[in-house]
Design a protein around this motif. Structure first.
Motif, PDB file in Angstrom:
ATOM      1  N   ALA A 123       2.815  10.139  -9.769  1.00 53.51           N
ATOM      2  CA  ALA A 123       2.027  10.376 -10.971  1.00 53.51           C
ATOM      3  C   ALA A 123       1.404  11.768 -10.936  1.00 53.51           C
ATOM      4  O   ALA A 123       1.396  12.479 -11.968  1.00 53.51           O
ATOM      5  CB  ALA A 123       0.938   9.310 -11.103  1.00 53.51           C
ATOM      6  N   ARG A 124       0.884  12.187  -9.777  1.00 53.13           N
ATOM      7  CA  ARG A 124       0.289  13.531  -9.673  1.00 53.13           C
ATOM      8  C   ARG A 124       1.350  14.620  -9.843  1.00 53.13           C
ATOM      9  O   ARG A 124       1.097  15.676 -10.429  1.00 53.13           O
ATOM     10  CB  ARG A 124      -0.417  13.680  -8.323  1.00 53.13           C
ATOM     11  CG  ARG A 124      -1.698  12.852  -8.228  1.00 53.13           C
ATOM     12  CD  ARG A 124      -2.638  13.404  -7.155  1.00 53.13           C
ATOM     13  NE  ARG A 124      -2.034  13.372  -5.840  1.00 53.13           N
ATOM     14  CZ  ARG A 124      -2.151  12.339  -4.991  1.00 53.13           C
ATOM     15  NH1 ARG A 124      -2.801  11.239  -5.360  1.00 53.13           N
ATOM     16  NH2 ARG A 124      -1.585  12.392  -3.806  1.00 53.13           N
ATOM     17  N   GLN A 170       0.826  -1.206   0.000  1.00 52.24           N
ATOM     18  CA  GLN A 170       0.000   0.000   0.000  1.00 52.24           C
ATOM     19  C   GLN A 170       0.862   1.258   0.000  1.00 52.24           C
ATOM     20  O   GLN A 170       0.519   2.258  -0.644  1.00 52.24           O
ATOM     21  CB  GLN A 170      -0.924  -0.019   1.218  1.00 52.24           C
ATOM     22  CG  GLN A 170      -2.001  -1.095   1.160  1.00 52.24           C
ATOM     23  CD  GLN A 170      -2.890  -1.096   2.391  1.00 52.24           C
ATOM     24  OE1 GLN A 170      -2.737  -0.273   3.290  1.00 52.24           O
ATOM     25  NE2 GLN A 170      -3.825  -2.036   2.438  1.00 52.24           N
ATOM     26  N   GLU A 215       2.035  15.079 -13.458  1.00 60.87           N
ATOM     27  CA  GLU A 215       0.962  15.789 -14.139  1.00 60.87           C
ATOM     28  C   GLU A 215       1.107  17.291 -13.970  1.00 60.87           C
ATOM     29  O   GLU A 215       0.813  18.068 -14.872  1.00 60.87           O
ATOM     30  CB  GLU A 215      -0.392  15.330 -13.599  1.00 60.87           C
ATOM     31  CG  GLU A 215      -0.789  13.921 -14.032  1.00 60.87           C
ATOM     32  CD  GLU A 215      -2.116  13.497 -13.428  1.00 60.87           C
ATOM     33  OE1 GLU A 215      -2.692  14.299 -12.640  1.00 60.87           O
ATOM     34  OE2 GLU A 215      -2.565  12.370 -13.705  1.00 60.87           O
ATOM     35  N   GLU A 274       3.576   5.738  -5.721  1.00 59.89           N
ATOM     36  CA  GLU A 274       3.393   5.780  -7.167  1.00 59.89           C
ATOM     37  C   GLU A 274       2.307   6.775  -7.546  1.00 59.89           C
ATOM     38  O   GLU A 274       2.421   7.503  -8.545  1.00 59.89           O
ATOM     39  CB  GLU A 274       3.039   4.383  -7.685  1.00 59.89           C
ATOM     40  CG  GLU A 274       4.199   3.404  -7.668  1.00 59.89           C
ATOM     41  CD  GLU A 274       3.789   2.029  -8.162  1.00 59.89           C
ATOM     42  OE1 GLU A 274       2.603   1.876  -8.543  1.00 59.89           O
ATOM     43  OE2 GLU A 274       4.647   1.123  -8.177  1.00 59.89           O
ATOM     44  N   SER A 275       1.255   6.835  -6.734  1.00 55.50           N
ATOM     45  CA  SER A 275       0.171   7.779  -7.010  1.00 55.50           C
ATOM     46  C   SER A 275       0.652   9.214  -6.843  1.00 55.50           C
ATOM     47  O   SER A 275       0.338  10.094  -7.666  1.00 55.50           O
ATOM     48  CB  SER A 275      -1.002   7.496  -6.060  1.00 55.50           C
ATOM     49  OG  SER A 275      -2.039   8.436  -6.243  1.00 55.50           O
ATOM     50  N   LEU A 276       1.434   9.444  -5.762  1.00 51.82           N
ATOM     51  CA  LEU A 276       1.968  10.794  -5.547  1.00 51.82           C
ATOM     52  C   LEU A 276       2.906  11.198  -6.685  1.00 51.82           C
ATOM     53  O   LEU A 276       2.895  12.345  -7.152  1.00 51.82           O
ATOM     54  CB  LEU A 276       2.724  10.840  -4.206  1.00 51.82           C
ATOM     55  CG  LEU A 276       1.862  10.797  -2.948  1.00 51.82           C
ATOM     56  CD1 LEU A 276       2.738  10.667  -1.711  1.00 51.82           C
ATOM     57  CD2 LEU A 276       0.998  12.059  -2.844  1.00 51.82           C
ATOM     58  N   VAL A 319       2.071   1.750  -3.528  1.00 48.72           N
ATOM     59  CA  VAL A 319       0.982   2.250  -4.366  1.00 48.72           C
ATOM     60  C   VAL A 319       0.772   3.737  -4.112  1.00 48.72           C
ATOM     61  O   VAL A 319       0.567   4.528  -5.058  1.00 48.72           O
ATOM     62  CB  VAL A 319      -0.316   1.455  -4.089  1.00 48.72           C
ATOM     63  CG1 VAL A 319      -1.512   2.135  -4.767  1.00 48.72           C
ATOM     64  CG2 VAL A 319      -0.176   0.018  -4.590  1.00 48.72           C
ATOM     65  N   LYS A 320       0.824   4.142  -2.842  1.00 48.02           N
ATOM     66  CA  LYS A 320       0.628   5.552  -2.497  1.00 48.02           C
ATOM     67  C   LYS A 320       1.743   6.415  -3.085  1.00 48.02           C
ATOM     68  O   LYS A 320       1.486   7.508  -3.624  1.00 48.02           O
ATOM     69  CB  LYS A 320       0.587   5.700  -0.979  1.00 48.02           C
ATOM     70  CG  LYS A 320       0.266   7.105  -0.508  1.00 48.02           C
ATOM     71  CD  LYS A 320       0.146   7.160   1.012  1.00 48.02           C
ATOM     72  CE  LYS A 320      -0.199   8.567   1.480  1.00 48.02           C
ATOM     73  NZ  LYS A 320      -0.312   8.633   2.962  1.00 48.02           N
TER      74      LYS A 320
END
Length: 234
Positions: free
Chosen positions: A222-223, A212, A226, A218-220, A215-216
Motif C-alpha cells: 500500500a505504501r 502478521q 502511494e 499488504e502494508s508495504l 498484513v505487513k
C-alpha cells in the motif's frame, strides 16, 4: 453349571455394597486395578456393557453371604454405567471377563476357590495379574472356559474383549486385535493430550505469524502504491 440353591423368602434381605475392607493391599495393586478399570471403561464407552471394580458380585438370590468382589469385571449386554453391587439374577448376565490383581497372600484363594467359582458361574475368561511377580513368574496368566472347565490361555488374547494383553511393568497393556492400536492408560492419555495441545498451539502460532507477515506485506504494498502508483503489469 451353577449349583441350584433353594431360595428363601426375599422380603427384607439386604445385599451390602461394602465390607469396609481396603480396596487393595499395596499401591501397585491399587494402581493396576484402577488402570485396568479406566482403560476398559473407556474402551467400552457407548456400548451395552459395564466395567466394575472391587464391587460385590452376588450370584444366588436370597443368600447375601454368597458373594465375591472381583478386582475388575466386564459384563456385556447390560445397561452401561456404575453399580453399587451386581446381582446376576437381576441383570440376567454373568460377567464375561474377570481380572484378579493377585499377590502372594491371595494366591491360594485366587487360583483355587475364586477360580472354581468363576468356572462354575461360567465366566468366559479369568485373568490373574501379579504386578510384583510374587508367584506368577510371567506376571500374567489367563484362563478361558472350554466346555465345563478352564484352560490356560497361551497367546494372551482375550476373545470377549477382542484385545491382546501384555505385561508393561506393573500394569496390563491392552492392544486392539483389529488394528494393533494400544488403549492408552490415564497417564498416557494425559501425555497424549498435552502433546496434542502443544501441537495445536504451535500450529496456531505459525498461522498467526503467517497472518502478521501477510498484513505487513499488504502494508508495504500500500505504501509503495502511494509513492509510485500501481505496479507495472508484466
Amino acid at each position: 453349571m451353577t449349583a441350584v440353591v433353594p431360595t428363601p423368602s426375599k422380603c427384607g434381605i439386604i445385599y451390602p455394597s461394602s465390607d469396609k475392607e481396603p480396596v487393595a493391599e499395596t499401591y501397585d495393586h491399587l494402581y493396576a486395578i484402577l488402570t485396568t478399570l479406566e482403560v476398559l471403561r473407556q474402551y467400552l464407552l457407548n456400548r451395552q456393557a459395564t466395567v466394575l471394580a472391587n464391587q460385590f458380585l452376588y450370584y444366588v438370590e436370597g443368600f447375601p453371604k454368597l458373594r465375591v468382589a472381583p478386582d475388575v469385571m466386564v459384563i456385556y449386554d447390560v445397561e452401561p454405567g456404575g453399580r453399587d453391587n451386581y446381582k446376576i439374577w437381576s441383570e440376567k448376565q454373568v460377567p464375561k471377563v474377570i481380572f484378579e490383581i493377585t499377590s502372594k497372600s491371595t494366591q491360594d484363594e485366587d487360583k483355587s476357590s475364586k477360580k472354581n467359582l468363576y468356572e462354575a458361574l461360567e465366566v468366559q475368561e479369568y485373568w490373574l495379574f501379579d504386578p510384583k511377580g510374587e508367584w506368577i513368574s510371567q506376571k500374567l496368566q489367563g484362563y478361558r472356559l472350554k466346555g465345563d472347565s478352564y484352560e490356560s490361555i497361551t497367546d494372551n488374547q482375550s476373545e470377549p474383549l477382542q484385545l491382546r494383553l501384555a505385561v508393561e511393568e506393573k500394569v496390563i497393556g491392552f492392544y486392539r486385535l483389529d488394528n494393533g492400536q494400544k488403549l492408552l492408560v490415564p497417564d498416557e492419555l494425559a501425555q497424549a493430550l498435552k502433546e496434542e495441545t502443544l501441537k495445536r498451539l504451535e500450529a496456531e502460532r505459525q498461522a498467526e505469524q503467517e497472518r502478521q507477515r501477510a498484513v505487513k506485506l499488504e502494508s508495504l504494498l500500500a505504501r509503495y502504491k502511494e509513492r509510485f502508483g500501481e505496479l507495472p503489469e508484466e
